[in-house]
Scaffold this active site. Structure first.
Site, PDB file in Angstrom:
ATOM      1  N   ASN A  32      13.952  -4.906  -1.533  1.00  0.00           N
ATOM      2  CA  ASN A  32      14.227  -3.814  -0.732  1.00  0.00           C
ATOM      3  C   ASN A  32      13.627  -4.582   0.540  1.00  0.00           C
ATOM      4  O   ASN A  32      12.553  -5.200   0.684  1.00  0.00           O
ATOM      5  CB  ASN A  32      13.309  -2.668  -0.609  1.00  0.00           C
ATOM      6  N   LYS A  34      13.545  -3.602   3.676  1.00  0.00           N
ATOM      7  CA  LYS A  34      13.336  -2.867   4.681  1.00  0.00           C
ATOM      8  C   LYS A  34      13.525  -3.339   5.958  1.00  0.00           C
ATOM      9  O   LYS A  34      14.592  -3.511   5.819  1.00  0.00           O
ATOM     10  CB  LYS A  34      11.652  -3.312   4.426  1.00  0.00           C
ATOM     11  N   HIS A 117      10.276   6.669  -0.733  1.00  0.00           N
ATOM     12  CA  HIS A 117       9.288   4.610  -0.217  1.00  0.00           C
ATOM     13  C   HIS A 117       8.086   5.542   0.107  1.00  0.00           C
ATOM     14  O   HIS A 117       7.757   6.835   1.390  1.00  0.00           O
ATOM     15  CB  HIS A 117       9.911   4.062   0.481  1.00  0.00           C
ATOM     16  N   GLU A 119       6.143   3.928   2.219  1.00  0.00           N
ATOM     17  CA  GLU A 119       6.054   3.682   3.722  1.00  0.00           C
ATOM     18  C   GLU A 119       6.986   5.033   4.668  1.00  0.00           C
ATOM     19  O   GLU A 119       6.460   5.481   6.181  1.00  0.00           O
ATOM     20  CB  GLU A 119       7.102   2.526   4.063  1.00  0.00           C
ATOM     21  N   GLU A 189       4.794   2.772  -7.800  1.00  0.00           N
ATOM     22  CA  GLU A 189       4.124   1.298  -6.637  1.00  0.00           C
ATOM     23  C   GLU A 189       2.932   1.820  -6.701  1.00  0.00           C
ATOM     24  O   GLU A 189       3.114   2.358  -5.033  1.00  0.00           O
ATOM     25  CB  GLU A 189       5.461   1.353  -5.503  1.00  0.00           C
ATOM     26  N   GLY A 195       3.211  -4.913  -0.869  1.00  0.00           N
ATOM     27  CA  GLY A 195       2.356  -6.370   0.509  1.00  0.00           C
ATOM     28  C   GLY A 195       1.335  -6.520   0.989  1.00  0.00           C
ATOM     29  O   GLY A 195       1.652  -7.145   1.798  1.00  0.00           O
ATOM     30  N   SER A 235       4.559  -6.277  -5.134  1.00  0.00           N
ATOM     31  CA  SER A 235       3.869  -7.394  -4.774  1.00  0.00           C
ATOM     32  C   SER A 235       4.357  -8.415  -6.244  1.00  0.00           C
ATOM     33  O   SER A 235       4.149  -9.228  -6.747  1.00  0.00           O
ATOM     34  CB  SER A 235       2.683  -8.499  -4.414  1.00  0.00           C
TER      35      SER A 235
HETATM   36  P1  PGA Z   1       6.733  -6.027  -1.978  1.00  0.00           P
HETATM   37  O1  PGA Z   1       6.973  -4.169  -1.422  1.00  0.00           O
HETATM   38  O2  PGA Z   1       7.026  -6.210  -3.244  1.00  0.00           O
HETATM   39  O3  PGA Z   1       6.602  -6.579  -0.482  1.00  0.00           O
HETATM   40  O4  PGA Z   1       4.843  -5.626  -1.953  1.00  0.00           O
HETATM   41  C1  PGA Z   1       7.431  -3.421  -2.589  1.00  0.00           C
HETATM   42  C2  PGA Z   1       8.074  -1.952  -1.428  1.00  0.00           C
HETATM   43  O5  PGA Z   1       7.516  -1.573  -0.956  1.00  0.00           O
HETATM   44  O6  PGA Z   1       9.089  -2.042  -2.827  1.00  0.00           O
END
Ligand code: PGA
Length: 271
Positions: A32, A34, A117, A119, A189, A195, A235
């Site tokens: 992903n 983003k 997601h 976010e 998640e 992140g 992560s």
């Molecule tokens: P990350 O993000 O691997 O940077 O923690 C995962 C995601 O948001 O899908």
């Protein structure tokens, strides 16, 4: 969790099928990106990355920004790298300035789409209801949805993880056929792990994913629960991918930050 929920917990427990010879869930590893990567960077990335994952049996997906989709699709042609979007609108056309529909994604050859997601839930008013509508619209347009669920740190500390993630799953999948559920990819998640560099322990992630699978078992039956792909995200990196992805119920991962570097992401895919 209410007392009743507790009693329900093992009402429908899915056996560990990933070790059975007659049925093996595949591992699906999705990046992903983003809001990162310009078209020239996307082309460069895929040219470096695709040869490194050409021998894998795992399914490999890159979910890229809208502006990269066309370039990514062209560059990935003839490779085993599939391309996905990171969001879509649930209507097909109309006065929704700035939005992109599932029909539009399908028209250029996109195969997957991330829906819900955290976010988007956090910054763009995505709700369980819009997530459900988008999943249905994805199926109408023959796109495969990757649906995200996960608890906040606060919810985790209040011991509400299972309740939250099973409810999100139930609402996301409401009204879908068994076959559609089997073709939905769920990404568990935990929001506190996205992140942040903090990962859920492999056991913790596996238990949460088992709870989601149990919920699907209760609603859609054992066969569907055994078939649905449930990823872990938050992560993931090359140093923890193997431990996570080898757990009984974790069917791969949704990878943010670590999917931005071709060598690192290739290591994760080839865990
Ligand atoms: P990350 O993000 O691997 O940077 O923690 C995962 C995601 O948001 O899908």
């Amino acid at each position: 969790m209410t007392k009743n929920d507790k009693n329900m917990k093992h009402f429908c427990t899915v056996p560990n099928v990933s070790k059975k010879e007659d049925f093996m869930r595949r591992k699906v590893i999705a990046g992903n990106w983003k809001m990162n990567m310009l078209p020239n960077e996307a082309i460069d990335f895929i040219e470096k990355f695709a040869p490194q994952v050409e021998k894998t049996n795992n399914e490999v997906i890159l979910c890229v920004p809208y502006t990269d989709l066309f370039y990514a699709l062209l560059t990935a042609q003839g490779t085993n790298v599939k391309i996905g979007a990171q969001n879509m609108h649930f209507e097909e056309t109309g006065a929704y300035t700035g939005e992109v529909s599932g029909k539009m994604l399908k028209s250029i050859g996109v195969e997957y789409v991330i829906i819900g997601h955290s976010e988007r839930r956090q910054y763009f008013n995505e709700t369980d209801e819009t997530v459900n509508k988008k999943i249905k619209a994805a199926f109408v347009n023959e796109l495969k949805p990757i649906v995200c669920v996960g608890e906040t740190l606060e919810q985790r500390e209040a011991n509400k993880t299972e309740e939250i993630i099973t409810k999100q799953t139930e609402l996301a999948l409401q009204g879908l056929t068994q076959e559609q559920v089997e073709n939905t990819i769920i990404a568990y998640e935990p929001i506190w792990a996205i992140g942040t560099g903090k990962t859920a322990t492999a056991d913790d992630a596996n238990n949460s994913i088992k709870a989601i699978r149990d919920k699907i078992c209760q609603i859609y039956g054992q066969m569907t629960a055994e078939r649905v792909i449930i990823q872990y995200g938050g992560s993931v990196k090359s140093t923890n991918a193997k431990e996570l992805f080898e757990m009984s119920d974790i069917d791969g991962g949704l990878v943010g930050g670590a999917s931005l570097k071709p060598d690192e992401f290739a290591k994760i895919v080839n865990f």
